[in-house]
Design a protein around this motif. Structure first.
Motif, PDB file in Angstrom:
ATOM      1  N   VAL A  43       0.868  -1.181   0.000  1.00  0.00           N
ATOM      2  CA  VAL A  43       0.000   0.000   0.000  1.00  0.00           C
ATOM      3  C   VAL A  43       0.905   1.232   0.000  1.00  0.00           C
ATOM      4  O   VAL A  43       2.067   1.144   0.424  1.00  0.00           O
ATOM      5  CB  VAL A  43      -0.930   0.007   1.240  1.00  0.00           C
ATOM      6  CG1 VAL A  43      -1.867  -1.195   1.234  1.00  0.00           C
ATOM      7  CG2 VAL A  43      -0.134   0.046   2.546  1.00  0.00           C
ATOM      8  N   GLY A  44       0.406   2.362  -0.458  1.00  0.00           N
ATOM      9  CA  GLY A  44       1.243   3.553  -0.450  1.00  0.00           C
ATOM     10  C   GLY A  44       1.333   4.162   0.942  1.00  0.00           C
ATOM     11  O   GLY A  44       2.419   4.409   1.481  1.00  0.00           O
ATOM     12  N   ASP A  45       0.169   4.361   1.535  1.00  0.00           N
ATOM     13  CA  ASP A  45       0.044   5.104   2.790  1.00  0.00           C
ATOM     14  C   ASP A  45       0.402   4.230   4.002  1.00  0.00           C
ATOM     15  O   ASP A  45      -0.241   3.188   4.213  1.00  0.00           O
ATOM     16  CB  ASP A  45      -1.426   5.576   2.875  1.00  0.00           C
ATOM     17  CG  ASP A  45      -1.702   6.422   4.093  1.00  0.00           C
ATOM     18  OD1 ASP A  45      -0.798   6.592   4.929  1.00  0.00           O
ATOM     19  OD2 ASP A  45      -2.840   6.907   4.196  1.00  0.00           O
ATOM     20  N   PRO A  46       1.398   4.638   4.806  1.00  0.00           N
ATOM     21  CA  PRO A  46       1.745   3.842   6.002  1.00  0.00           C
ATOM     22  C   PRO A  46       0.549   3.593   6.919  1.00  0.00           C
ATOM     23  O   PRO A  46       0.448   2.550   7.545  1.00  0.00           O
ATOM     24  CB  PRO A  46       2.804   4.705   6.701  1.00  0.00           C
ATOM     25  CG  PRO A  46       3.362   5.574   5.628  1.00  0.00           C
ATOM     26  CD  PRO A  46       2.264   5.801   4.642  1.00  0.00           C
ATOM     27  N   THR A  91       4.773   1.345   0.943  1.00  0.00           N
ATOM     28  CA  THR A  91       5.904   1.730   0.084  1.00  0.00           C
ATOM     29  C   THR A  91       6.139   3.232   0.111  1.00  0.00           C
ATOM     30  O   THR A  91       7.142   3.693  -0.437  1.00  0.00           O
ATOM     31  CB  THR A  91       5.648   1.318  -1.378  1.00  0.00           C
ATOM     32  OG1 THR A  91       4.520   2.049  -1.875  1.00  0.00           O
ATOM     33  CG2 THR A  91       5.401  -0.173  -1.517  1.00  0.00           C
ATOM     34  N   GLY A  92       5.208   4.002   0.718  1.00  0.00           N
ATOM     35  CA  GLY A  92       5.271   5.441   0.511  1.00  0.00           C
ATOM     36  C   GLY A  92       4.868   5.737  -0.928  1.00  0.00           C
ATOM     37  O   GLY A  92       4.256   4.900  -1.599  1.00  0.00           O
ATOM     38  N   ILE A  93       5.234   6.921  -1.394  1.00  0.00           N
ATOM     39  CA  ILE A  93       4.803   7.353  -2.728  1.00  0.00           C
ATOM     40  C   ILE A  93       5.950   7.274  -3.733  1.00  0.00           C
ATOM     41  O   ILE A  93       7.061   7.716  -3.449  1.00  0.00           O
ATOM     42  CB  ILE A  93       4.263   8.800  -2.667  1.00  0.00           C
ATOM     43  CG1 ILE A  93       2.929   8.848  -1.898  1.00  0.00           C
ATOM     44  CG2 ILE A  93       4.098   9.382  -4.058  1.00  0.00           C
ATOM     45  CD1 ILE A  93       2.335  10.247  -1.769  1.00  0.00           C
ATOM     46  N   GLY A  94       5.661   6.715  -4.906  1.00  0.00           N
ATOM     47  CA  GLY A  94       6.556   6.880  -6.036  1.00  0.00           C
ATOM     48  C   GLY A  94       7.425   5.693  -6.391  1.00  0.00           C
ATOM     49  O   GLY A  94       7.672   4.792  -5.591  1.00  0.00           O
ATOM     50  N   GLY A 113      -3.991   0.104  -4.037  1.00  0.00           N
ATOM     51  CA  GLY A 113      -3.683   1.526  -4.076  1.00  0.00           C
ATOM     52  C   GLY A 113      -4.839   2.374  -4.555  1.00  0.00           C
ATOM     53  O   GLY A 113      -5.932   1.872  -4.853  1.00  0.00           O
ATOM     54  N   THR A 114      -4.585   3.653  -4.650  1.00  0.00           N
ATOM     55  CA  THR A 114      -5.591   4.586  -5.165  1.00  0.00           C
ATOM     56  C   THR A 114      -5.089   5.178  -6.478  1.00  0.00           C
ATOM     57  O   THR A 114      -3.888   5.143  -6.769  1.00  0.00           O
ATOM     58  CB  THR A 114      -5.879   5.724  -4.156  1.00  0.00           C
ATOM     59  OG1 THR A 114      -4.691   6.517  -3.988  1.00  0.00           O
ATOM     60  CG2 THR A 114      -6.316   5.163  -2.813  1.00  0.00           C
ATOM     61  N   SER A 115      -6.009   5.701  -7.260  1.00  0.00           N
ATOM     62  CA  SER A 115      -5.636   6.158  -8.595  1.00  0.00           C
ATOM     63  C   SER A 115      -6.691   7.100  -9.155  1.00  0.00           C
ATOM     64  O   SER A 115      -7.811   7.154  -8.659  1.00  0.00           O
ATOM     65  CB  SER A 115      -5.493   4.930  -9.503  1.00  0.00           C
ATOM     66  OG  SER A 115      -5.032   5.320 -10.786  1.00  0.00           O
ATOM     67  N   LEU A 122      -4.154   6.750 -13.958  1.00  0.00           N
ATOM     68  CA  LEU A 122      -2.815   7.321 -13.755  1.00  0.00           C
ATOM     69  C   LEU A 122      -2.507   7.287 -12.260  1.00  0.00           C
ATOM     70  O   LEU A 122      -3.339   7.705 -11.443  1.00  0.00           O
ATOM     71  CB  LEU A 122      -2.840   8.754 -14.298  1.00  0.00           C
ATOM     72  CG  LEU A 122      -1.601   9.605 -14.442  1.00  0.00           C
ATOM     73  CD1 LEU A 122      -0.489   8.876 -15.174  1.00  0.00           C
ATOM     74  CD2 LEU A 122      -1.960  10.872 -15.226  1.00  0.00           C
ATOM     75  N   GLU A 123      -1.349   6.754 -11.920  1.00  0.00           N
ATOM     76  CA  GLU A 123      -0.909   6.740 -10.516  1.00  0.00           C
ATOM     77  C   GLU A 123       0.612   6.747 -10.488  1.00  0.00           C
ATOM     78  O   GLU A 123       1.245   7.170 -11.447  1.00  0.00           O
ATOM     79  CB  GLU A 123      -1.551   5.574  -9.740  1.00  0.00           C
ATOM     80  CG  GLU A 123      -1.495   4.227 -10.408  1.00  0.00           C
ATOM     81  CD  GLU A 123      -0.126   3.623 -10.360  1.00  0.00           C
ATOM     82  OE1 GLU A 123       0.613   3.772 -11.369  1.00  0.00           O
ATOM     83  OE2 GLU A 123       0.218   2.985  -9.361  1.00  0.00           O
ATOM     84  N   MET A 124       1.234   6.247  -9.397  1.00  0.00           N
ATOM     85  CA  MET A 124       2.664   6.505  -9.229  1.00  0.00           C
ATOM     86  C   MET A 124       3.532   5.290  -8.888  1.00  0.00           C
ATOM     87  O   MET A 124       4.686   5.475  -8.511  1.00  0.00           O
ATOM     88  CB  MET A 124       2.856   7.597  -8.158  1.00  0.00           C
ATOM     89  CG  MET A 124       2.228   8.919  -8.571  1.00  0.00           C
ATOM     90  SD  MET A 124       2.380  10.214  -7.326  1.00  0.00           S
ATOM     91  CE  MET A 124       4.151  10.410  -7.264  1.00  0.00           C
ATOM     92  N   GLU A 125       3.001   4.072  -8.972  1.00  0.00           N
ATOM     93  CA  GLU A 125       3.818   2.900  -8.606  1.00  0.00           C
ATOM     94  C   GLU A 125       3.708   1.687  -9.534  1.00  0.00           C
ATOM     95  O   GLU A 125       4.669   0.907  -9.647  1.00  0.00           O
ATOM     96  CB  GLU A 125       3.454   2.412  -7.180  1.00  0.00           C
ATOM     97  CG  GLU A 125       3.835   3.354  -6.059  1.00  0.00           C
ATOM     98  CD  GLU A 125       2.773   4.406  -5.789  1.00  0.00           C
ATOM     99  OE1 GLU A 125       1.615   4.182  -6.202  1.00  0.00           O
ATOM    100  OE2 GLU A 125       3.099   5.449  -5.198  1.00  0.00           O
ATOM    101  N   THR A 126       2.565   1.483 -10.171  1.00  0.00           N
ATOM    102  CA  THR A 126       2.274   0.180 -10.789  1.00  0.00           C
ATOM    103  C   THR A 126       3.328  -0.312 -11.781  1.00  0.00           C
ATOM    104  O   THR A 126       3.771  -1.465 -11.704  1.00  0.00           O
ATOM    105  CB  THR A 126       0.880   0.227 -11.461  1.00  0.00           C
ATOM    106  OG1 THR A 126      -0.080   0.404 -10.424  1.00  0.00           O
ATOM    107  CG2 THR A 126       0.575  -1.055 -12.231  1.00  0.00           C
TER     108      THR A 126
HETATM  109  C1  R1P Z   1      -0.657   9.994  -4.469  1.00  0.00           C
HETATM  110  O1  R1P Z   1      -1.604  10.631  -3.675  1.00  0.00           O
HETATM  111  C2  R1P Z   1      -0.457   8.541  -4.067  1.00  0.00           C
HETATM  112  O2  R1P Z   1      -1.716   7.838  -4.124  1.00  0.00           O
HETATM  113  C3  R1P Z   1      -1.670   6.793  -5.084  1.00  0.00           C
HETATM  114  C4  R1P Z   1      -0.491   7.171  -5.975  1.00  0.00           C
HETATM  115  O3  R1P Z   1       0.005   6.081  -6.707  1.00  0.00           O
HETATM  116  C5  R1P Z   1       0.478   7.804  -5.013  1.00  0.00           C
HETATM  117  O4  R1P Z   1       1.245   6.859  -4.292  1.00  0.00           O
HETATM  118  O5  R1P Z   1      -1.515   5.501  -4.530  1.00  0.00           O
HETATM  119  P1  R1P Z   1      -1.548   5.114  -2.961  1.00  0.00           P
HETATM  120  O6  R1P Z   1      -2.870   5.577  -2.408  1.00  0.00           O
HETATM  121  O7  R1P Z   1      -1.441   3.632  -2.911  1.00  0.00           O
HETATM  122  O8  R1P Z   1      -0.368   5.765  -2.298  1.00  0.00           O
END
Ligand code: R1P
Length: 295
Positions: free
Chosen positions: A35-38, A77-80, A117-119, A237-241
């Protein structure tokens, strides 16, 4: 016998744990939810029947426990994609490098990664609060370009993307990596749609958001949304996949990315009940794992 990894290559803490994640090899399960958010880690592990381990360092929080007889780790994982490089290389090291001899184990362990995650959706017809599974991650960042990775990529899609986007003048060279089909089967149902997920290295300019800075590419999101490959469109669109798919596949692991759609960038809508959507996706993921062949 291979050569052993030096102390600045494989960095271990004084207690023998891996450098950033602060974990020992026995701390992790073979099924790993990322997950992104701890804060989301405990939102997942609160459903576990038992929790055997909780550790953290920086933004990397890990809980390991049992859900319905399945041993599962959940890690933030945090962001990115820069963080994905750290988390996925260190998780592989925990599984496949002997920390005593500092040598790569001859018998490899395969891990199964599920991103929850979120997107943001790029298509007007994909509503907020819906679920989406990424059949391919399209990396607009540059992480995978630092690895020898030609053999794991979806080259046909990459070529079609390069021709369509024509963004090399902006130093954007998209890479494309597919999900693991067998792992994806576990999460397939009429509750979750399939799509191509674009991953980029930032939240504002790199996702077409304009606050005070002018974008280099004015129609960024619209251009992405216009790409299709067979029946599939770039949906979100997001930041890890893409980085997760790439680094996992390079190590011989399996990965799938599940997204709760919180924003619709085409209509300008943002979820009013994002917390609920994420919770439903967490429950959906755990229920599917419980019924699967995962151990
Ligand atoms: C940006 O707000 C974050 O949210 C999305 C993006 O990929 C980025 O990490 O995913 P998470 O909610 O899993 O962190």
């Amino acid at each position: 016998m291979g050569s052993s990894l030096g102390s600045s290559e494989l960095i271990l803490n004084p207690d023998g744990s891996i450098y950033h994640l602060n974990l020992l090899p026995d701390d992790i399960a073979t099924t790993i939810i990322t997950v992104g958010d701890p804060e989301r880690v405990r939102e997942v592990s609160k459903y576990f029947d038992s929790i055997e381990m909780k550790k953290s360092k920086r933004e990397f929080v890990t809980h390991t426990g049992y859900y319905s007889g399945k041993r599962i780790s959940v890690i933030s994982t945090g962001i990115g994609t820069d963080n994905i490089d750290i988390v996925f290389n260190e998780l592989d090291a925990l599984a496949n490098i002997d920390f005593q001899s500092r040598q790569i184990k001859s018998q490899k362990k395969q891990l199964s990664f599920i991103r929850v995650g979120t997107s943001g959706s790029l298509q007007p017809d994909i509503p907020v609060d819906s679920f989406l599974m990424s059949s391919t991650g399209i990396g607009l960042d540059n992480l995978l370009h630092f690895y020898d990775c030609g053999h794991i990529k979806n080259k046909e899609m990459e070529q079609a993307l390069a021709a369509y986007l024509n963004w090399s003048k902006y130093n954007i060279h998209p890479y494309a990596v597919d999900f693991d089909k067998d792992l994806a089967d576990i999460f397939t149902s009429n509750r979750i749609r399939l799509g191509l997920t674009a991953t980029n290295s930032g939240f504002y300019g790199p996702q077409g958001r304009v606050l005070r800075l002018n974008p280099a590419i004015a129609d960024f999101n619209e251009k992405l949304a216009g790409f299709s490959f067979g029946d599939l469109r770039i949906t979100n669109l997001e930041m890890e996949t893409a980085a997760i798919y790439g680094i996992a596949k390079l190590h011989g692991h399996r990965a799938v990315s599940l997204n709760a759609i919180l924003a619709n960038r085409a209509t300008g809508e943002f979820s009013k009940q994002g917390h609920k959507a994420v919770h439903e996706l967490i429950q959906y993921t755990l229920e599917r794992i419980a019924k699967s062949h995962l151990i």
